[in-house]
Design a protein around this motif. Structure first.
Motif, PDB file in Angstrom:
ATOM      1  N   GLY A  98      34.895  53.987  41.957  1.00 34.92           N
ATOM      2  CA  GLY A  98      34.783  54.688  43.221  1.00 34.92           C
ATOM      3  C   GLY A  98      35.955  54.423  44.152  1.00 34.92           C
ATOM      4  O   GLY A  98      36.926  53.746  43.787  1.00 34.92           O
ATOM      5  N   SER A  99      35.843  54.954  45.370  1.00 34.70           N
ATOM      6  CA  SER A  99      36.916  54.864  46.362  1.00 34.70           C
ATOM      7  C   SER A  99      36.373  54.442  47.717  1.00 34.70           C
ATOM      8  O   SER A  99      35.209  54.696  48.045  1.00 34.70           O
ATOM      9  CB  SER A  99      37.617  56.219  46.517  1.00 34.70           C
ATOM     10  OG  SER A  99      38.208  56.642  45.312  1.00 34.70           O
ATOM     11  N   GLN A 135      43.899  53.157  51.388  1.00 28.78           N
ATOM     12  CA  GLN A 135      43.089  53.986  50.509  1.00 28.78           C
ATOM     13  C   GLN A 135      42.976  53.288  49.161  1.00 28.78           C
ATOM     14  O   GLN A 135      43.987  52.988  48.529  1.00 28.78           O
ATOM     15  CB  GLN A 135      43.725  55.364  50.334  1.00 28.78           C
ATOM     16  CG  GLN A 135      42.982  56.277  49.374  1.00 28.78           C
ATOM     17  CD  GLN A 135      41.624  56.690  49.904  1.00 28.78           C
ATOM     18  OE1 GLN A 135      41.493  57.023  51.079  1.00 28.78           O
ATOM     19  NE2 GLN A 135      40.611  56.671  49.041  1.00 28.78           N
ATOM     20  N   MET A 136      41.746  53.034  48.756  1.00 32.38           N
ATOM     21  CA  MET A 136      41.501  52.292  47.513  1.00 32.38           C
ATOM     22  C   MET A 136      40.763  53.194  46.532  1.00 32.38           C
ATOM     23  O   MET A 136      39.630  53.607  46.813  1.00 32.38           O
ATOM     24  CB  MET A 136      40.689  51.030  47.806  1.00 32.38           C
ATOM     25  CG  MET A 136      41.315  50.138  48.867  1.00 32.38           C
ATOM     26  SD  MET A 136      40.433  48.584  49.079  1.00 32.38           S
ATOM     27  CE  MET A 136      38.864  49.171  49.687  1.00 32.38           C
ATOM     28  N   ASN A 137      41.399  53.505  45.440  1.00 27.96           N
ATOM     29  CA  ASN A 137      40.808  54.344  44.398  1.00 27.96           C
ATOM     30  C   ASN A 137      40.630  53.542  43.113  1.00 27.96           C
ATOM     31  O   ASN A 137      41.234  52.486  42.940  1.00 27.96           O
ATOM     32  CB  ASN A 137      41.695  55.555  44.125  1.00 27.96           C
ATOM     33  CG  ASN A 137      41.861  56.456  45.333  1.00 27.96           C
ATOM     34  OD1 ASN A 137      40.967  56.566  46.176  1.00 27.96           O
ATOM     35  ND2 ASN A 137      43.011  57.099  45.429  1.00 27.96           N
ATOM     36  N   SER A 138      39.820  54.065  42.214  1.00 25.28           N
ATOM     37  CA  SER A 138      39.583  53.422  40.914  1.00 25.28           C
ATOM     38  C   SER A 138      39.237  51.953  41.088  1.00 25.28           C
ATOM     39  O   SER A 138      39.796  51.080  40.414  1.00 25.28           O
ATOM     40  CB  SER A 138      40.820  53.580  40.010  1.00 25.28           C
ATOM     41  OG  SER A 138      41.142  54.931  39.818  1.00 25.28           O
ATOM     42  N   LEU A 139      38.334  51.694  41.987  1.00 25.62           N
ATOM     43  CA  LEU A 139      37.990  50.305  42.305  1.00 25.62           C
ATOM     44  C   LEU A 139      37.356  49.594  41.115  1.00 25.62           C
ATOM     45  O   LEU A 139      36.624  50.192  40.312  1.00 25.62           O
ATOM     46  CB  LEU A 139      37.060  50.264  43.512  1.00 25.62           C
ATOM     47  CG  LEU A 139      37.768  50.477  44.857  1.00 25.62           C
ATOM     48  CD1 LEU A 139      36.786  50.877  45.928  1.00 25.62           C
ATOM     49  CD2 LEU A 139      38.521  49.219  45.248  1.00 25.62           C
ATOM     50  N   ASP A 155      38.094  43.708  42.510  1.00 29.10           N
ATOM     51  CA  ASP A 155      38.594  44.025  43.848  1.00 29.10           C
ATOM     52  C   ASP A 155      37.641  43.538  44.941  1.00 29.10           C
ATOM     53  O   ASP A 155      37.966  43.624  46.123  1.00 29.10           O
ATOM     54  CB  ASP A 155      38.792  45.534  44.006  1.00 29.10           C
ATOM     55  CG  ASP A 155      39.887  46.087  43.116  1.00 29.10           C
ATOM     56  OD1 ASP A 155      39.684  47.179  42.535  1.00 29.10           O
ATOM     57  OD2 ASP A 155      40.949  45.437  42.996  1.00 29.10           O
ATOM     58  N   THR A 156      36.484  43.042  44.557  1.00 26.70           N
ATOM     59  CA  THR A 156      35.513  42.544  45.526  1.00 26.70           C
ATOM     60  C   THR A 156      36.103  41.383  46.315  1.00 26.70           C
ATOM     61  O   THR A 156      36.569  40.393  45.741  1.00 26.70           O
ATOM     62  CB  THR A 156      34.232  42.085  44.808  1.00 26.70           C
ATOM     63  OG1 THR A 156      33.604  43.226  44.208  1.00 26.70           O
ATOM     64  CG2 THR A 156      33.261  41.431  45.783  1.00 26.70           C
ATOM     65  N   ALA A 157      36.090  41.522  47.653  1.00 24.58           N
ATOM     66  CA  ALA A 157      36.681  40.513  48.528  1.00 24.58           C
ATOM     67  C   ALA A 157      36.490  40.939  49.976  1.00 24.58           C
ATOM     68  O   ALA A 157      36.090  42.073  50.254  1.00 24.58           O
ATOM     69  CB  ALA A 157      38.170  40.350  48.242  1.00 24.58           C
ATOM     70  N   THR A 211      32.624  45.356  48.324  1.00 23.69           N
ATOM     71  CA  THR A 211      31.899  44.904  47.143  1.00 23.69           C
ATOM     72  C   THR A 211      31.883  46.032  46.121  1.00 23.69           C
ATOM     73  O   THR A 211      31.426  47.127  46.427  1.00 23.69           O
ATOM     74  CB  THR A 211      30.455  44.493  47.487  1.00 23.69           C
ATOM     75  OG1 THR A 211      30.481  43.484  48.499  1.00 23.69           O
ATOM     76  CG2 THR A 211      29.754  43.948  46.254  1.00 23.69           C
ATOM     77  N   VAL A 212      32.391  45.732  44.926  1.00 26.42           N
ATOM     78  CA  VAL A 212      32.445  46.724  43.861  1.00 26.42           C
ATOM     79  C   VAL A 212      31.492  46.291  42.754  1.00 26.42           C
ATOM     80  O   VAL A 212      31.673  45.225  42.154  1.00 26.42           O
ATOM     81  CB  VAL A 212      33.874  46.878  43.315  1.00 26.42           C
ATOM     82  CG1 VAL A 212      33.911  47.999  42.273  1.00 26.42           C
ATOM     83  CG2 VAL A 212      34.853  47.166  44.444  1.00 26.42           C
TER      84      VAL A 212
END
Length: 120
Positions: free
Chosen positions: A15-16, A81-85, A89-91, A117-118
């Motif tokens: 997700g993004s 912008q954060m894509n393809s999480l 990447d959780t932090a 949170t991913v």
């Protein structure tokens, strides 16, 4: 410079999210804006930085090609912008203002952080 980061939340892997760094001061455009993150039991690490005009950007290898840093000086705001999480990447993500650098020591003003949170 007084910064406040927001936009974090819970998202599924792939997700993004878009993080926002709002500045309530008057000298935002004079500084580079950086994003850093800190996962539980880990040190704060560099994510991305953009120079004062937006003409130069630099990313950590771990986010290159997935994250995009930008800024709108007219709105005194920076973005990530954060894509393809990914779960890794959780932090807690922090924005900061300072010199164009990947070192936290180069940034004198920090926002309070926003949790990303991913889930897998």
């Amino acid at each position: 410079v007084q910064l406040q980061a927001c936009g974090g939340g819970l998202v599924q892997a792939g997700g993004s999210l878009r993080l926002t760094c709002a500045n309530s001061g008057r000298t935002f455009s004079a500084y580079a804006v950086g994003w850093f993150r800190q996962a539980p039991d880990k040190e704060r690490e560099f994510v991305a930085v953009i120079n004062w005009s937006g003409s130069n950007t630099y990313y950590a290898d771990s986010v290159q090609g997935r994250f995009t840093i930008s800024r709108d000086n007219a709105k005194n705001t920076g973005y990530l912008q954060m894509n393809s999480l990914k779960p890794e990447d959780t932090a807690v993500y922090y924005c900061a203002a300072g010199a164009y650098s990947s070192s936290p020591a180069s940034f004198g003003s920090w926002g309070q952080g926003t949790l990303v949170t991913v889930s897998s």
